[in-house]
Write an enzyme that holds these catalytic residues in place. Structure first.
Site, mmCIF file in Angstrom:
data_model
loop_
_atom_site.group_PDB
_atom_site.id
_atom_site.type_symbol
_atom_site.label_atom_id
_atom_site.label_comp_id
_atom_site.label_asym_id
_atom_site.label_seq_id
_atom_site.Cartn_x
_atom_site.Cartn_y
_atom_site.Cartn_z
ATOM 1 N N ASP A 88 -2.077 9.705 -6.298
ATOM 2 C CA ASP A 88 -0.446 9.651 -5.928
ATOM 3 C C ASP A 88 -0.310 8.046 -5.782
ATOM 4 O O ASP A 88 1.625 8.316 -6.371
ATOM 5 C CB ASP A 88 0.533 10.756 -5.553
ATOM 6 C CG ASP A 88 -0.672 11.245 -4.145
ATOM 7 O OD1 ASP A 88 -1.032 9.579 -3.541
ATOM 8 O OD2 ASP A 88 0.437 11.875 -3.786
ATOM 9 N N GLY A 89 -0.904 7.648 -5.847
ATOM 10 C CA GLY A 89 -0.559 6.495 -5.053
ATOM 11 C C GLY A 89 0.308 6.014 -4.070
ATOM 12 O O GLY A 89 0.940 4.911 -4.041
ATOM 13 N N LYS A 125 1.067 -0.832 0.003
ATOM 14 C CA LYS A 125 0.320 0.253 0.012
ATOM 15 C C LYS A 125 0.998 0.988 -0.018
ATOM 16 O O LYS A 125 1.271 1.476 1.343
ATOM 17 C CB LYS A 125 -0.894 0.081 1.255
ATOM 18 C CG LYS A 125 -1.935 0.547 0.748
ATOM 19 C CD LYS A 125 -3.109 0.223 2.024
ATOM 20 C CE LYS A 125 -4.317 1.537 2.259
ATOM 21 N NZ LYS A 125 -4.925 1.000 3.277
ATOM 22 N N ASP A 134 -16.859 -1.767 -1.497
ATOM 23 C CA ASP A 134 -15.710 -1.620 -1.658
ATOM 24 C C ASP A 134 -14.241 -2.231 -0.882
ATOM 25 O O ASP A 134 -13.108 -2.764 -1.320
ATOM 26 C CB ASP A 134 -14.436 -0.968 -2.612
ATOM 27 C CG ASP A 134 -14.586 0.291 -2.166
ATOM 28 O OD1 ASP A 134 -16.093 1.042 -1.325
ATOM 29 O OD2 ASP A 134 -13.778 1.079 -1.619
HETATM 30 P P1 AMP Z 1 -10.287 3.874 0.266
HETATM 31 O O1 AMP Z 1 -10.656 4.807 0.841
HETATM 32 O O2 AMP Z 1 -8.773 3.371 0.885
HETATM 33 O O3 AMP Z 1 -11.307 2.962 0.415
HETATM 34 O O4 AMP Z 1 -10.428 4.461 -1.128
HETATM 35 C C1 AMP Z 1 -11.223 4.456 -2.049
HETATM 36 C C2 AMP Z 1 -10.299 4.110 -3.499
HETATM 37 O O5 AMP Z 1 -9.260 5.498 -3.304
HETATM 38 C C3 AMP Z 1 -9.101 2.959 -4.024
HETATM 39 O O6 AMP Z 1 -9.525 2.388 -5.240
HETATM 40 C C4 AMP Z 1 -8.113 2.956 -3.730
HETATM 41 O O7 AMP Z 1 -7.249 3.009 -4.287
HETATM 42 C C5 AMP Z 1 -7.700 4.862 -3.820
HETATM 43 N N1 AMP Z 1 -7.317 5.730 -3.366
HETATM 44 C C6 AMP Z 1 -7.190 6.314 -2.266
HETATM 45 N N2 AMP Z 1 -5.703 6.776 -1.823
HETATM 46 C C7 AMP Z 1 -5.251 6.787 -2.789
HETATM 47 C C8 AMP Z 1 -4.286 7.231 -3.281
HETATM 48 N N3 AMP Z 1 -3.290 8.174 -3.021
HETATM 49 N N4 AMP Z 1 -3.167 7.475 -4.717
HETATM 50 C C9 AMP Z 1 -4.372 6.160 -5.636
HETATM 51 N N5 AMP Z 1 -5.662 6.371 -4.801
HETATM 52 C C10 AMP Z 1 -6.434 6.368 -3.796
HETATM 53 MG MG MG Z 2 -10.516 0.746 0.221
#
Ligand code: AMP
Ligand code: MG
Length: 499
Positions: A133-134, A121, A260
């Site tokens: 930004d991943g 992650k 998700d």
């Molecule tokens: P989460 O809230 O962690 O469940 O994320 C929701 C979605 O946003 C998922 O598909 C994550 O991969 C994407 N995501 C969250 N933060 C980032 C980030 N900094 N860069 C790219 N994708 C993100």
């Molecule tokens: Mg998630």
């Protein structure tokens, strides 16, 4: 089974990968590579977990491990891939999501034969990053490590954390932060959203392929079921009922139960905005973005139920294709899910309240405790320990936890009467209750202080808290500060998702 064996620096540094997902789920992922970190440095490494998984431990050398677990060096045997999925976010369908800041390295098989995903992650953008930004900040990676290990130690199904490695690069979140990669471990990363994606974009054959893969991986005893997609729905419904009942018993607020973020395995996943309750209130929300309380503590069972309807929606064509009449079985299964959940919750509460036998009024007794606690500034975790202590020391130890010292007195009398209806001495019953009610959880004020110190370069408080919450039930000398609730007048605690 085809296993890939790679030998590295030492005999202990063997990664035993067997990557079934990339072999069997064509179309559900994009092969991808992590951004190579420039100057990786190991911050936390979970030796115990590594040993359980048969992975190389610290003997492989910190720099070798940090190189692997940051993207600098390819992990021997891995076949990195970003998984695609969809999801209902706060009730709204987003058809195109995926591993935007995560990357599946592959699957490892532990010595007992159990299969686990290893996933990064924060290792950089992927085809599913949608403008993000991943990356992950060090604070977010450390928080997930701490919370997931705390939850695991409480006996809750969950993803685990193997390592946190800083990348040596900055990550911008309104201000600069240290960047880090968390390596997490899961039974798999299949989500309700994975099924929603297959149903929305690929159709029935892809849903069937995914359902068969998920059954094989998580519920192999059901692969011979007459209607396999229906069997999967029931297995997930059951796993989620059990999981959420456990959260509710422990005062855990997940915070972002989008579809998700709901696993097919029944493991807790995505430790962004989660937190443990301080004072109990059903309406408790910690997340900065949950403005309407959709994911409030008391909403969690209803939201889990709603999410299972989304899974059923994705599976229904495949269920009907086997036998049209089975759609009725799916409907009844979901309609009766609240009773299934309540049975798990009641079993949890019986253990917490020291009730060995099952009596008809137990459900009302347990519910009425929570009703009486509304409005009391009692530390949730501490209150249940006080109930245990009250068996030997009387109501006073409970009163000490409450804003209104008499608030639980009528309930306490009922509970006492109920306890006289079954055999057992106070000491034995208290010991049983103490084994069900933790003493050390990752309380918000402790977590915040430990992460603040870590951000300033001092890992000692975080390691001390990790040690406390890793053995949460039995009291240990020297850990008194970890068993107290938040100081009165503490500011409202707020958590954030995308950090
Ligand atoms: P989460 O809230 O962690 O469940 O994320 C929701 C979605 O946003 C998922 O598909 C994550 O991969 C994407 N995501 C969250 N933060 C980032 C980030 N900094 N860069 C790219 N994708 C993100
Ligand atoms: Mg998630």
């Amino acid at each position: 089974m085809r296993c890939r064996w790679r030998r590295s620096l030492t005999d202990t540094a063997v990664w035993r990968f067997d990557n079934t997902l990339v072999r069997q789920l064509d179309g559900f992922f994009a092969p991808w590579q992590a951004d190579p970190a420039k100057a990786p440095r190991m911050v936390l490494f979970n030796d115990t977990l590594a040993a359980q998984l048969g992975l190389p431990g610290r003997a492989a050398g910190d720099d070798t491990l940090a190189g692997w677990l940051s993207g600098r060096d390819p992990v021997p045997g891995s076949e990195p891939a970003a998984l695609v999925y969809a999801g209902h976010q706060f009730g709204h369908f987003n058809p195109q999501m995926g591993d935007g800041r995560a990357l599946l390295l592959g699957e490892v098989v532990a010595s007992d034969g159990a299969r686990f995903d290893l996933q990064f992650k924060g290792s950089g953008t992927t085809p599913y990053s949608r403008g993000g930004d991943g990356k992950s900040t060090l604070a977010a990676a450390l928080r997930e490590y701490l919370m997931s290990e705390a939850v695991a130690a409480l006996g809750v199904p969950t993803t685990r954390s193997l390592a946190v490695v800083t990348t040596g690069e900055g990550v911008w979140r309104e201000e600069p932060h240290h960047g880090a990669v968390l390596t997490r471990v899961a039974a798999s990363h299949l989500r309700i959203g994975t099924f929603e994606w297959a149903a929305a974009h690929k159709g029935r054959a892809a849903v069937e392929l995914l359902a068969d893969y998920a059954l094989q991986r998580h519920y192999p005893a059901l692969t011979g079921a007459a209607n396999r997609p229906l069997a999967l729905l029931e297995a997930v419904a059951d796993a989620q009922a059990r999981l959420v009942a456990r959260w509710m018993a422990l005062g855990f607020v997940h915070g972002v139960m989008n579809t998700d973020n709901v696993t097919i395995s029944g493991e807790t996943i995505d430790y962004g905005p989660c937190a443990f309750l301080d004072a109990y209130t059903a309406a408790q929300v910690f997340s900065s973005i949950d403005h309407h309380g959709r994911y409030a503590f008391g909403q969690q069972p209803a939201v889990a139920h709603w999410n299972l309807y989304r899974l059923a929606g994705a599976l229904i064509e495949a269920i009907a294709a086997v036998d049209e009449g089975d759609t009725e079985a799916a409907r009844v299964l979901l309609e009766k899910w609240p009773q299934r959940y309540e049975a798990y919750w009641l079993a949890e509460l019986r253990a917490k309240l020291g009730l060995g036998d099952a009596r008809e009024d137990d459900f009302a007794l347990a519910q009425d405790l929570f009703a009486a606690l509304e409005g009391q500034q009692a530390d949730f975790t501490g209150l249940f320990r006080a109930l245990g202590a009250s068996l030997e020391h009387g109501y006073g130890v409970i009163a000490d936890e409450l804003t209104d010292r008499d608030a639980l007195r009528p309930w306490f009398e009922r509970w006492q009467t109920r306890l006289t209806e079954e055999p057992g001495d106070a000491a034995t019953r208290r010991a049983a209750m103490d084994a069900a009610n933790p003493l050390y959880v990752a309380r918000n004020h402790l977590t915040d202080a430990a992460l603040a110190a870590a951000g300033a370069g001092d890992l000692v408080p975080l390691e001390a808290l990790l040690d406390a919450v890793s053995r949460p039930f039995a009291r240990r000398d020297g850990l008194e500060q970890f068993e107290r609730g938040a100081p009165t007048g503490s500011p409202r605690f707020v958590t954030y998702c995308g950090t």
